[in-house]
Scaffold this motif. Structure first.
Motif, PDB file in Angstrom:
ATOM      1  N   GLN A   1       0.830  -1.204   0.000  1.00 32.66           N
ATOM      2  CA  GLN A   1       0.000   0.000   0.000  1.00 32.66           C
ATOM      3  C   GLN A   1       0.867   1.257   0.000  1.00 32.66           C
ATOM      4  O   GLN A   1       0.405   2.342   0.346  1.00 32.66           O
ATOM      5  CB  GLN A   1      -0.920  -0.009   1.235  1.00 32.66           C
ATOM      6  N   ASP A   2       2.159   1.108  -0.336  1.00 35.83           N
ATOM      7  CA  ASP A   2       3.079   2.245  -0.272  1.00 35.83           C
ATOM      8  C   ASP A   2       3.206   2.995  -1.586  1.00 35.83           C
ATOM      9  O   ASP A   2       3.596   4.147  -1.621  1.00 35.83           O
ATOM     10  CB  ASP A   2       4.485   1.769   0.147  1.00 35.83           C
TER      11      ASP A   2
ATOM     12  N   ALA B   1      -2.664   5.006  -8.695  1.00 36.38           N
ATOM     13  CA  ALA B   1      -2.585   5.236 -10.139  1.00 36.38           C
ATOM     14  C   ALA B   1      -3.657   6.216 -10.581  1.00 36.38           C
ATOM     15  O   ALA B   1      -4.708   6.340  -9.969  1.00 36.38           O
ATOM     16  CB  ALA B   1      -2.774   3.908 -10.863  1.00 36.38           C
ATOM     17  N   LEU B   2      -3.353   6.917 -11.643  1.00 37.26           N
ATOM     18  CA  LEU B   2      -4.288   7.901 -12.148  1.00 37.26           C
ATOM     19  C   LEU B   2      -5.371   7.268 -13.007  1.00 37.26           C
ATOM     20  O   LEU B   2      -6.404   7.867 -13.237  1.00 37.26           O
ATOM     21  CB  LEU B   2      -3.529   8.957 -12.967  1.00 37.26           C
ATOM     22  N   LYS B   3      -5.130   6.069 -13.509  1.00 36.25           N
ATOM     23  CA  LYS B   3      -6.103   5.401 -14.364  1.00 36.25           C
ATOM     24  C   LYS B   3      -7.184   4.757 -13.503  1.00 36.25           C
ATOM     25  O   LYS B   3      -7.029   4.604 -12.306  1.00 36.25           O
ATOM     26  CB  LYS B   3      -5.403   4.331 -15.221  1.00 36.25           C
ATOM     27  N   ASP B   4      -8.299   4.320 -14.163  1.00 38.67           N
ATOM     28  CA  ASP B   4      -9.363   3.683 -13.396  1.00 38.67           C
ATOM     29  C   ASP B   4      -9.163   2.176 -13.345  1.00 38.67           C
ATOM     30  O   ASP B   4      -8.212   1.627 -13.905  1.00 38.67           O
ATOM     31  CB  ASP B   4     -10.730   4.040 -13.979  1.00 38.67           C
ATOM     32  N   LEU B   5     -10.093   1.490 -12.648  1.00 42.22           N
ATOM     33  CA  LEU B   5      -9.952   0.055 -12.423  1.00 42.22           C
ATOM     34  C   LEU B   5      -9.929  -0.733 -13.739  1.00 42.22           C
ATOM     35  O   LEU B   5      -9.106  -1.637 -13.916  1.00 42.22           O
ATOM     36  CB  LEU B   5     -11.105  -0.436 -11.544  1.00 42.22           C
ATOM     37  N   ASP B   6     -10.860  -0.408 -14.654  1.00 38.77           N
ATOM     38  CA  ASP B   6     -10.941  -1.168 -15.901  1.00 38.77           C
ATOM     39  C   ASP B   6      -9.630  -1.112 -16.670  1.00 38.77           C
ATOM     40  O   ASP B   6      -9.221  -2.100 -17.295  1.00 38.77           O
ATOM     41  CB  ASP B   6     -12.072  -0.618 -16.782  1.00 38.77           C
ATOM     42  N   TYR B   7      -8.969   0.049 -16.650  1.00 40.14           N
ATOM     43  CA  TYR B   7      -7.689   0.169 -17.345  1.00 40.14           C
ATOM     44  C   TYR B   7      -6.659  -0.798 -16.752  1.00 40.14           C
ATOM     45  O   TYR B   7      -5.970  -1.522 -17.470  1.00 40.14           O
ATOM     46  CB  TYR B   7      -7.186   1.601 -17.255  1.00 40.14           C
TER      47      TYR B   7
ATOM     48  N   GLU C   1      -9.144   1.044  -2.868  1.00 42.01           N
ATOM     49  CA  GLU C   1      -9.115   1.391  -1.443  1.00 42.01           C
ATOM     50  C   GLU C   1      -9.291   2.895  -1.237  1.00 42.01           C
ATOM     51  O   GLU C   1     -10.011   3.339  -0.340  1.00 42.01           O
ATOM     52  CB  GLU C   1      -7.801   0.918  -0.824  1.00 42.01           C
ATOM     53  N   LYS C   2      -8.644   3.680  -2.094  1.00 44.39           N
ATOM     54  CA  LYS C   2      -8.746   5.142  -1.962  1.00 44.39           C
ATOM     55  C   LYS C   2     -10.190   5.597  -2.171  1.00 44.39           C
ATOM     56  O   LYS C   2     -10.672   6.499  -1.474  1.00 44.39           O
ATOM     57  CB  LYS C   2      -7.830   5.821  -2.983  1.00 44.39           C
ATOM     58  N   ASN C   3     -10.894   4.978  -3.107  1.00 44.41           N
ATOM     59  CA  ASN C   3     -12.261   5.380  -3.416  1.00 44.41           C
ATOM     60  C   ASN C   3     -13.305   4.586  -2.623  1.00 44.41           C
ATOM     61  O   ASN C   3     -14.510   4.707  -2.891  1.00 44.41           O
ATOM     62  CB  ASN C   3     -12.529   5.207  -4.920  1.00 44.41           C
ATOM     63  N   GLU C   4     -12.832   3.761  -1.683  1.00 39.08           N
ATOM     64  CA  GLU C   4     -13.722   2.947  -0.847  1.00 39.08           C
ATOM     65  C   GLU C   4     -14.699   2.144  -1.708  1.00 39.08           C
ATOM     66  O   GLU C   4     -15.902   2.059  -1.425  1.00 39.08           O
ATOM     67  CB  GLU C   4     -14.473   3.824   0.154  1.00 39.08           C
ATOM     68  N   ASP C   5     -14.166   1.566  -2.777  1.00 41.18           N
ATOM     69  CA  ASP C   5     -14.959   0.783  -3.726  1.00 41.18           C
ATOM     70  C   ASP C   5     -14.875  -0.694  -3.327  1.00 41.18           C
ATOM     71  O   ASP C   5     -13.922  -1.388  -3.675  1.00 41.18           O
ATOM     72  CB  ASP C   5     -14.411   1.003  -5.143  1.00 41.18           C
ATOM     73  N   GLU C   6     -15.882  -1.180  -2.589  1.00 42.35           N
ATOM     74  CA  GLU C   6     -15.843  -2.563  -2.102  1.00 42.35           C
ATOM     75  C   GLU C   6     -15.904  -3.566  -3.243  1.00 42.35           C
ATOM     76  O   GLU C   6     -15.195  -4.576  -3.227  1.00 42.35           O
ATOM     77  CB  GLU C   6     -16.999  -2.800  -1.128  1.00 42.35           C
ATOM     78  N   LYS C   7     -16.754  -3.300  -4.246  1.00 37.82           N
ATOM     79  CA  LYS C   7     -16.847  -4.225  -5.380  1.00 37.82           C
ATOM     80  C   LYS C   7     -15.528  -4.263  -6.147  1.00 37.82           C
ATOM     81  O   LYS C   7     -15.070  -5.323  -6.578  1.00 37.82           O
ATOM     82  CB  LYS C   7     -17.989  -3.801  -6.299  1.00 37.82           C
ATOM     83  N   GLY C   8     -14.914  -3.080  -6.339  1.00 36.10           N
ATOM     84  CA  GLY C   8     -13.614  -3.036  -7.021  1.00 36.10           C
ATOM     85  C   GLY C   8     -12.562  -3.801  -6.243  1.00 36.10           C
ATOM     86  O   GLY C   8     -11.711  -4.486  -6.824  1.00 36.10           O
TER      87      GLY C   8
ATOM     88  N   ILE D   1      -2.375  -4.960 -10.868  1.00 36.55           N
ATOM     89  CA  ILE D   1      -3.423  -5.218  -9.870  1.00 36.55           C
ATOM     90  C   ILE D   1      -3.113  -4.480  -8.573  1.00 36.55           C
ATOM     91  O   ILE D   1      -4.022  -4.040  -7.847  1.00 36.55           O
ATOM     92  CB  ILE D   1      -3.571  -6.730  -9.624  1.00 36.55           C
ATOM     93  N   GLN D   2      -1.808  -4.314  -8.259  1.00 32.27           N
ATOM     94  CA  GLN D   2      -1.435  -3.547  -7.070  1.00 32.27           C
ATOM     95  C   GLN D   2      -1.974  -2.108  -7.187  1.00 32.27           C
ATOM     96  O   GLN D   2      -2.563  -1.558  -6.245  1.00 32.27           O
ATOM     97  CB  GLN D   2       0.086  -3.534  -6.930  1.00 32.27           C
ATOM     98  N   LYS D   3      -1.809  -1.493  -8.377  1.00 24.40           N
ATOM     99  CA  LYS D   3      -2.310  -0.134  -8.586  1.00 24.40           C
ATOM    100  C   LYS D   3      -3.842  -0.093  -8.539  1.00 24.40           C
ATOM    101  O   LYS D   3      -4.434   0.842  -8.002  1.00 24.40           O
ATOM    102  CB  LYS D   3      -1.817   0.407  -9.937  1.00 24.40           C
ATOM    103  N   ALA D   4      -4.475  -1.129  -9.110  1.00 21.92           N
ATOM    104  CA  ALA D   4      -5.940  -1.183  -9.072  1.00 21.92           C
ATOM    105  C   ALA D   4      -6.450  -1.279  -7.638  1.00 21.92           C
ATOM    106  O   ALA D   4      -7.447  -0.649  -7.270  1.00 21.92           O
ATOM    107  CB  ALA D   4      -6.430  -2.386  -9.889  1.00 21.92           C
ATOM    108  N   THR D   5      -5.739  -2.050  -6.797  1.00 22.28           N
ATOM    109  CA  THR D   5      -6.152  -2.211  -5.400  1.00 22.28           C
ATOM    110  C   THR D   5      -6.055  -0.887  -4.658  1.00 22.28           C
ATOM    111  O   THR D   5      -6.951  -0.517  -3.883  1.00 22.28           O
ATOM    112  CB  THR D   5      -5.271  -3.268  -4.715  1.00 22.28           C
ATOM    113  N   GLU D   6      -4.959  -0.144  -4.894  1.00 22.44           N
ATOM    114  CA  GLU D   6      -4.795   1.157  -4.246  1.00 22.44           C
ATOM    115  C   GLU D   6      -5.908   2.115  -4.672  1.00 22.44           C
ATOM    116  O   GLU D   6      -6.447   2.880  -3.863  1.00 22.44           O
ATOM    117  CB  GLU D   6      -3.426   1.731  -4.594  1.00 22.44           C
ATOM    118  N   TYR D   7      -6.267   2.047  -5.949  1.00 28.42           N
ATOM    119  CA  TYR D   7      -7.346   2.899  -6.462  1.00 28.42           C
ATOM    120  C   TYR D   7      -8.671   2.550  -5.778  1.00 28.42           C
ATOM    121  O   TYR D   7      -9.422   3.437  -5.348  1.00 28.42           O
ATOM    122  CB  TYR D   7      -7.462   2.698  -7.981  1.00 28.42           C
TER     123      TYR D   7
END
Length: 735
Positions: A29-30, A34-40, A69-76, A61-67
């Motif tokens: 989590q360090d 990422a600036l892109k969205d999950l689908d990207y 968590e930041k947006n509190e997207d449980e489904k993501g 996937i590490q970047k997608a996970t950070e995205y």
């Protein structure tokens, strides 16, 4: 001395916790979000996963996970954990894969997410397959298919089913799945699934048919090279080397073997295999550092707390004396609390039982409505079909009046059945939005053309105001957009006589390639009073009994619109004044694929087709439906043959030449889907149109994946039926 022992104990505890975390915890989590969205990020991960580059896939996937968590997207976050589980399976690390799978199971208990639940069942099926529990694996795959109709997930399930049947040596069934994968229409991994399909057929034929094995390998190789599927390149060359040797072509076998050695000696095979394992572990361990720091901090606080506790013992003793004085009072209160808890527990048990009964009742209602609506379509097809045929045979005026009344009743009943099936699918959570390329203007124009006759019957003009500066191609779900517009425009026409209905479509804003499209359906009809507007979107609600008696209808159209828009994350807005008219509007976000260019094809209009001389095959088991369909074709100068089941349909197609096939889906023996797959093995050009009474469990994605070119739902309007035949025969000939 005591303090020293405490510190040693804490250090031992810290070492134990650290060891546990290193083997069980998750991702870093360090790194910056990422600036892109999950689908990207998911798209990038899929690409590298299929290339066996697990290092880069894990980083995505590490970047997608950070995205997430930041947006509190449980489904993501659930989707991210599933991707982790699949990637660690690629590394043969089943324990770590199951760790992430278990985390998704916990998260899914507190959230309604059909797609996530489907992927969770799919992963469980793979674990069972790896343990050679094939029967249980197939059961889990069936559960996964019932939970979601996502095309990419269905293709992955089909691949797993193919591999399971291959492992069971059920090569005939495995071949069907591999063939379906070859003609897949997946928007994410089309080449990957096609490659897997060819290689699967190659493995089956490598046992006793080396010539076909070579043929399928040579189909797979260009796809694998183009997409850098390293593992598939190795497998294809290995199979080719053996197959060429079996037929005595030793030069070709030597070339394939050299290619195999060259790939094995490449950077990927020699170095990257170890590097990806190391990097995966690095990524896995990196994420633990912050957790360890937090544990150390808590450990120090705990140690300080122990020191402070010694100084508070005297105070605690004094408090204990005071508490003792209150013991009698607390005992009495506790008795009251126990009785209250027992009563609450009993009430909770009763509520749980009531809830289970309600769920079972809902399931029974859903299954009943699905069965009834599906079974009514077959006799209704006979009623509407025969009525249309009789109206074209010059009946007397009195007969014509009776037939028109019968036709109106049939159309009314069909609309009612369609609405009930649609609401039933929404209630059963069987609907999810698709992501396919389509022409928005053509989609809207097709809806308006289909409703022009209804508008003329009410002496009402129906026009489209379309923003010409919008993109010509979008990515989204044209089927559900059409359903929304059909309900809104159909309602506007029904309640507007001697007036006008205007459909407005324009682009409000664009951020990169995401466009916000505004839709409005405005009429000059009877309008809706303010007191009735609040409940107008409820099921079976039409405002008043008088309106229902005068205009008819089920009162489900606006309910369907509201629920379908919910799938897009949008709401319906209403502005209306009684006696003046109504305006329904909504906004949908779509992906814009390109800028609009002037093109005469944008002005869509129904095309006139010349059907004389066409010869079609009707695959249908119902005798009445056979007669009606054949008669409708002959009205336009077309001839036809009839196959009573799927097996006959395959054989007749093999020995005869047809311009198109009209394929029923639900038949005894092999289904229309299975018959289509068999036909596509030897004929990939002939248009196949599915004629089916779609039920709750049917997925149009499965029909297209099997090789159908189009779908017409029974019962259908003759003009729509002829238009689909013309489009699929003549448009295919010109491309």
């Amino acid at each position: 001395m005591k303090s020293k022992r405490t510190k040693v104990a804490h250090k031992n505890l810290l070492v134990t916790i650290l060891s546990f975390l290193l083997f069980t915890y998750a991702h870093s989590q360090d790194s910056p979000v990422a600036l892109k969205d999950l689908d990207y990020h998911f798209s990038v991960a899929r690409k590298y996963q299929n290339q066996d580059n697990i290092e880069k896939a894990l980083q995505a996937i590490q970047k997608a996970t950070e995205y997430a968590e930041k947006n509190e997207d449980e489904k993501g976050l659930i989707d991210c954990f599933h991707h982790y589980a699949f990637l660690y399976l690629k590394l043969n690390n089943v324990d770590r894969s199951k760790f992430y799978w278990e985390r998704t199971k916990v998260l899914l208990k507190d959230i309604a997410y059909p797609y996530g639940s489907s992927e969770n069942k799919y992963l469980e099926a793979i674990y069972l397959y790896l343990d050679k529990n094939n029967f249980q694996a197939e059961e889990k795959l069936s559960e996964a298919k019932r939970l979601s109709n996502d095309r990419n997930l269905l293709n992955r399930i089909a691949l797993t089913q193919a591999n399971i049947n291959f492992q069971k040596t059920n090569f005939l069934k495995a071949s069907r799945y591999y063939n379906a994968l070859i003609v897949n229409s997946d928007i994410y991994e089309k080449d990957y699934f096609s490659t897997q399909g060819y290689l699967g057929l190659a493995k089956i034929n490598s046992l006793d048919n080396p010539e076909d094995c070579i043929k399928y390998c040579l189909e797979a190789l260009p796809l694998a090279r183009k997409n850098e599927f390293i593992k598939e390149l190795l497998e294809a060359n290995s199979l080719l080397s053996t197959a060429y040797e079996d037929i005595g072509d030793y030069n070709s076998s030597l070339r394939a073997n050299k290619d195999l050695i060259k790939i094995k000696d490449s950077l990927y095979a020699a170095i990257n295999v170890k590097a990806k394992e190391r990097t995966a572990n690095d990524i896995h361990i990196e994420g633990l550092e912050e957790d360890v720091k937090n544990l150390v901090k808590k450990n120090l606080e705990q140690e300080q707390s122990i020191t402070r506790s010694e100084s508070t013992n005297i105070v605690a003793f004094a408090i204990l004396v005071i508490i003792s004085l209150l013991a009698v009072s607390l005992y009495r209160n506790n008795q009251i609390k126990i009785k209250t808890n027992n009563l609450l527990q009993k009430t909770n048990t009763e509520l749980e039982i009531a809830k289970d009964k309600a769920v079972k009742a809902m399931e029974a209602k859903t299954n009943f409505l699905s069965t009834v609506s599906h079974e009514l379509r077959t006799p209704l097809y006979a009623v509407t079909g025969l009525t249309n045929l009789l109206l074209e045979e010059n009946p007397t005026q009195s007969q014509k009046d009776h037939l028109k009344s019968l036709k109106f009743s049939g159309d009314y009943l069909l609309n009612f059945i369609n609405d009930i099936l649609q609401v039933n699918k929404i209630d059963a959570q069987k609907l999810e939005t698709l992501q396919i390329e389509f022409n928005l203007r053509k989609t809207i124009r097709d809806v308006i053309d289909s409703l022009q006759q209804s508008a003329k019957s009410n002496n009402t003009s129906l026009t489209l105001a379309y923003d010409k500066n919008m993109s010509r191609t979008h990515l989204g779900d044209p089927i559900k957009i059409s359903q929304i517009l059909i309900n809104l425009i159909g309602n506007a026409i029904k309640f507007t006589k001697n007036g006008s209905v205007v459909v407005t479509v324009k682009e409000l804003k664009r951020i990169e390639d995401i466009c916000t499209i505004y839709f409005e359906v405005k009429d000059t009809g009877i309008g809706i009073s303010e007191e009735l507007q609040e409940n107008i979107f409820d099921s079976f609600e039409q405002g008043s009994i008088q309106i229902n008696r005068e205009y008819g209808g089920t009162g489900l159209g606006l309910t369907i619109v509201k629920n379908l828009l919910g799938l897009f994350g949008s709401d319906i807005n209403l502005e209306s004044k009684k006696g003046v008219g109504s305006a329904f509007s909504f906004e949908i976000k779509l992906v814009c694929k390109d800028q609009n260019t002037d093109n005469p094809d944008d002005d869509f209009s129904p095309r006139e087709f010349i059907f004389e001389g066409l010869h079609l095959l009707i695959v249908e088991d119902n005798k009445i439906n056979q007669v009606i369909t054949k008669k409708m074709l002959s009205k336009k100068g077309m001839t036809s043959d009839i196959a009573n089941n799927g097996t006959e349909g395959v054989e007749l197609t093999r020995i005869n030449n047809y311009d198109a096939i009209l394929m029923d889906i639900h038949m005894p023996g092999i289904s229309g889907v299975e018959a289509t797959i068999e036909i596509r093995k030897f004929n990939t050009e002939i248009p196949i149109i599915a004629l089916t009474a779609i039920s709750l469990d049917d997925s149009v994605e499965n029909f297209y994946a099997a090789g159908c070119d189009d779908i017409v739902t029974k019962p259908f309007k003759p003009e729509y039926f002829y238009q689909k035949i013309g489009e699929n025969i003549f448009n295919k000939k010109t491309t």
